[in-house]
Design an enzyme around this catalytic site. Structure first.
Site, short mmCIF file in Angstrom:
data_model
loop_
_atom_site.label_atom_id
_atom_site.label_comp_id
_atom_site.label_asym_id
_atom_site.label_seq_id
_atom_site.Cartn_x
_atom_site.Cartn_y
_atom_site.Cartn_z
N ARG A 74 0.84 -1.21 0.00
CA ARG A 74 0.00 0.00 0.00
C ARG A 74 0.87 1.25 0.00
O ARG A 74 0.49 2.30 -0.51
CB ARG A 74 -0.95 0.04 1.20
CG ARG A 74 -1.71 1.38 1.28
CD ARG A 74 -2.89 1.37 2.22
NE ARG A 74 -2.56 0.94 3.56
CZ ARG A 74 -1.89 1.68 4.45
NH1 ARG A 74 -1.47 2.89 4.16
NH2 ARG A 74 -1.65 1.19 5.65
N TYR A 132 -15.74 15.49 -15.99
CA TYR A 132 -16.12 14.07 -15.85
C TYR A 132 -17.03 13.89 -14.64
O TYR A 132 -16.80 14.47 -13.57
CB TYR A 132 -14.83 13.24 -15.70
CG TYR A 132 -15.10 11.77 -15.53
CD1 TYR A 132 -15.50 10.98 -16.62
CD2 TYR A 132 -14.96 11.14 -14.31
CE1 TYR A 132 -15.76 9.64 -16.47
CE2 TYR A 132 -15.21 9.79 -14.14
CZ TYR A 132 -15.62 9.05 -15.24
OH TYR A 132 -15.87 7.71 -15.08
N ASP A 204 -6.91 16.74 -16.39
CA ASP A 204 -7.30 15.35 -16.65
C ASP A 204 -7.11 15.14 -18.15
O ASP A 204 -7.85 15.68 -18.97
CB ASP A 204 -8.76 15.14 -16.23
CG ASP A 204 -9.23 13.70 -16.44
OD1 ASP A 204 -8.62 12.96 -17.24
OD2 ASP A 204 -10.24 13.31 -15.79
N LYS A 229 -8.40 3.53 -19.49
CA LYS A 229 -8.77 3.86 -20.87
C LYS A 229 -7.59 3.57 -21.81
O LYS A 229 -7.22 2.43 -21.97
CB LYS A 229 -9.25 5.31 -20.93
CG LYS A 229 -10.22 5.69 -19.79
CD LYS A 229 -11.56 5.01 -19.85
CE LYS A 229 -12.40 5.18 -18.59
NZ LYS A 229 -12.60 6.55 -18.13
C1 LIG Z 1 -13.01 7.14 -16.91
C2 LIG Z 1 -12.58 8.53 -16.57
C3 LIG Z 1 -12.24 8.88 -15.26
C4 LIG Z 1 -12.37 7.90 -14.10
O1 LIG Z 1 -11.48 6.84 -14.23
P1 LIG Z 1 -11.76 5.40 -13.56
O2 LIG Z 1 -10.55 4.61 -13.95
O3 LIG Z 1 -13.04 4.89 -14.12
O4 LIG Z 1 -11.86 5.63 -12.09
C5 LIG Z 1 -11.81 10.17 -15.01
N1 LIG Z 1 -11.74 11.08 -16.01
C6 LIG Z 1 -12.07 10.79 -17.27
C7 LIG Z 1 -11.96 11.86 -18.32
C8 LIG Z 1 -12.50 9.51 -17.60
O5 LIG Z 1 -12.84 9.23 -18.86
#
Ligand SMILES: *Cc1c(COP(=O)(O)O)cnc(C)c1O
Length: 420
Positions: A74, A132, A204, A229
Site C-alpha cells: 500500500r 467528468y 485530466d 482507458k
Molecule cells: C473514466 C474517466 C475517469 C475515471 O477513471 P476510472 O478509472 O473509471 O476511475 C476520469 N476522467 C475521465 C476523463 C475519464 O474518462
C-alpha cells in the site's frame, strides 16, 4: 548420468533437508531460487503485500523514509512504480524539469487523492462545467461536505476561468478533451492565468493520452489519467495515475499512502504492458477516428459531428497547435460524437443497429464502443441542460477502436441509414 553443468539450474534440496523443522515450518519457509543475475526482459509482478528486511534497523529506516526501499505494497510496490515511471517518461517528453508520478487503483482514486491533497476547509476549486461525472461527484458531494467550494465554468472560456479564481482557490481543473463534446481546453492560456494567480493547474488528460498531448509541456503542474482507458488500452485493467511537479507529487504520494488508493501489482503489470504499445495504438486510433469523422460528417442523417480534427470544430486550430503529430498527420484524439436529427429514441436506435461497434461503457480500448449520451454518461441532465452543454437528445459518443476503418465506416453508415 548427467553431464557437468546440467545440474546448474536443477532445483535440488539436500538429502534430509530441514529435518530439524516441522512440516508446517518447511511449507511456510519453502526455499526459493536466488534473484536472477540476468534482469528479466518482461516486467516481474511483485505480487506481495509485504517485503522482508535483513535487520529490524533496515525496516525502521525504510518505513521512516531514511532510506529508500519497499516495505508494504500500500505504501509502494515495484510493479506499480514501473508503471508510474513508464508513464512519467511519456508525459515528460518536451518538459524541461523533473517529472514524478504515482500509480492509483483507478482514475477516480487518482483524482480524489489529488483533490484531497490540495483542498481543505475554506479552499475553493475552479472546474469545467462539463467535467467528468466522477470528478463532479467528488467536488459536489464529497469535498463540499468538508468545506471545499467549487465553481463550474465553461472550460473553453479563459476569461470565465480567470474571473472564477478567488484568493482561496487551491486548484484550477481542466480536461484536455471534454466528454462528449470533444471541446479542447486552451492549456497554455489557462496555465498562464494560474501562474499569475499562484494556483496549481491540474489537467485530466485521459481522453488525449501523452501520445496526443502532454499538458506538462503547456504549463500544467499535474496531469491525471484514468489508466483504465488508453494507457491500459484493452479494457481489462482498472487504474489511474498522477504525473507532474516533483514537490506536488510528493504530497500526493503521502495522501495516497494514507488514503489507500494505490495500484495493485497485477493491474500494474497489465497497465505497464499497455504503455509499450501506446504510441502505436493511439496513432492508429486517431487516424481511424479522423477517417470515420470525415465520412460520417457527410451523412445526410447527421445534424452535428464533434471531432477536433474537423475544420468545423470550434477549437480545430488550437488542437492543431497543442496536439502532437506523426507520419499519419495531427493526432486529434479518437472520440467522435455524432448527433443525428431526432430524439432520445433515435440515439438508442442508432446504438442498437450497430454490428461491429459495441454498446459498452468506458473508452480507449481496442474495441469500438458507443454510448447514447443522454441516457448514460449525462443521464442527470434534462434536454435543456443537454442543449446548454452542446449535447443533443440523440447524441452518441463513439470511442474508435483498432478495427479496420472501412468496417467501422460501413457499420456506422448503415446504422445511420437504418434510422430512415
Ligand atoms: C473514466 C474517466 C475517469 C475515471 O477513471 P476510472 O478509472 O473509471 O476511475 C476520469 N476522467 C475521465 C476523463 C475519464 O474518462
Amino acid at each position: 548420468m548427467s553431464e557437468p553443468g546440467e545440474q546448474h539450474n536443477l532445483p535440488i534440496v539436500e538429502g534430509g533437508a530441514g529435518a530439524s523443522r516441522g512440516e508446517n515450518t518447511r511449507a511456510v519457509h519453502a526455499p526459493r531460487p536466488p534473484a536472477p543475475a540476468q534482469p528479466p526482459l518482461g516486467l516481474p509482478t511483485y505480487r506481495t503485500a509485504a517485503f522482508r528486511f535483513d535487520t529490524a534497523e533496515d525496516y525502521a529506516d525504510v518505513l521512516g523514509d531514511r532510506s529508500s526501499g519497499y516495505s508494504y505494497s500500500r505504501v509502494d510496490n515495484p510493479t506499480a512504480d514501473a508503471f508510474a515511471l513508464g508513464l512519467a517518461s511519456l508525459e515528460a517528453h518536451g518538459v524541461d524539469r523533473p517529472v514524478a508520478a504515482q500509480a492509483f487503483a483507478s482514475g477516480m482514486a487518482a483524482i480524489s487523492t489529488v483533490l484531497l491533497t490540495l483542498g481543505g476547509v475554506g479552499k475553493h476549486v475552479v472546474a469545467p462545467a462539463a467535467v467528468y461525472g466522477g470528478t463532479f461527484g467528488v467536488l459536489r458531494h464529497v469535498l463540499a461536505r468538508f468545506g471545499v467550494d467549487a465553481t463550474f465554468v465553461d472550460g473553453t472560456d479563459n476569461d470565465a476561468v480567470r474571473a472564477a479564481i478567488r484568493p482561496e482557490t487551491a486548484v484550477v481543473w481542466a480536461e484536455t478533451i471534454a466528454n462528449p463534446t470533444t471541446a479542447v481546453a486552451d492549456l497554455p492560456a489557462i496555465a498562464a492565468i494560474c501562474r499569475e494567480a499562484g494556483v496549481p493547474f491540474v489537467v485530466d488528460s485521459t481522453f488525449a493520452s501523452p501520445v496526443v498531448c502532454r499538458p506538462l509541456q503547456w504549463g500544467a503542474n499535474l496531469v491525471v489519467h484514468s489508466a483504465t482507458k488508453y494507457l491500459g488500452g484493452h479494457s481489462d485493467a482498472t487504474g489511474g495515475a498522477v504525473v507532474g511537479d516533483v514537490d506536488l507529487v510528493a504530497h500526493v504520494r503521502k495522501a495516497r499512502i494514507d488514503l489507500g488508493g494505490g495500484l495493485a501489482p497485477d493491474e500494474a503489470f497489465l497497465l505497464h504492458r499497455g504503455l509499450a504499445t501506446l504510441p502505436l495504438r493511439v496513432a492508429r486510433h486517431c487516424a481511424t477516428a479522423r477517417a470515420v469523422a470525415e465520412a460520417l460528417a457527410e451523412h445526410p442523417r447527421v445534424a452535428r459531428l464533434d471531432y477536433p480534427g474537423l475544420a468545423s470544430h470550434p477549437q480545430h486550430a488550437l488542437a492543431g497547435k497543442l496536439f502532437d503529430s506523426g507520419p499519419e498527420g495531427t493526432r486529434y484524439g479518437a472520440i467522435v460524437t455524432v448527433t443525428p436529427e431526432g430524439d432520445r429514441d433515435t440515439g438508442l436506435a442508432l446504438c442498437n443497429a450497430l454490428r461491429v461497434a459495441e454498446v459498452a461503457t468506458s473508452l480507449g480500448g481496442v474495441h469500438t464502443v458507443v454510448s447514447h449520451v443522454a441516457s448514460t454518461t449525462h443521464r442527470q441532465l434534462d434536454d435543456a441542460a443537454l442543449a446548454a452543454a452542446g449535447i443533443g437528445p440523440a447524441s452518441v459518443r463513439i470511442s474508435i477502436g483498432l478495427e479496420d476503418p472501412d468496417d467501422l465506416i460501413r457499420d456506422l453508415s448503415a446504422a445511420l441509414d437504418a434510422l430512415g
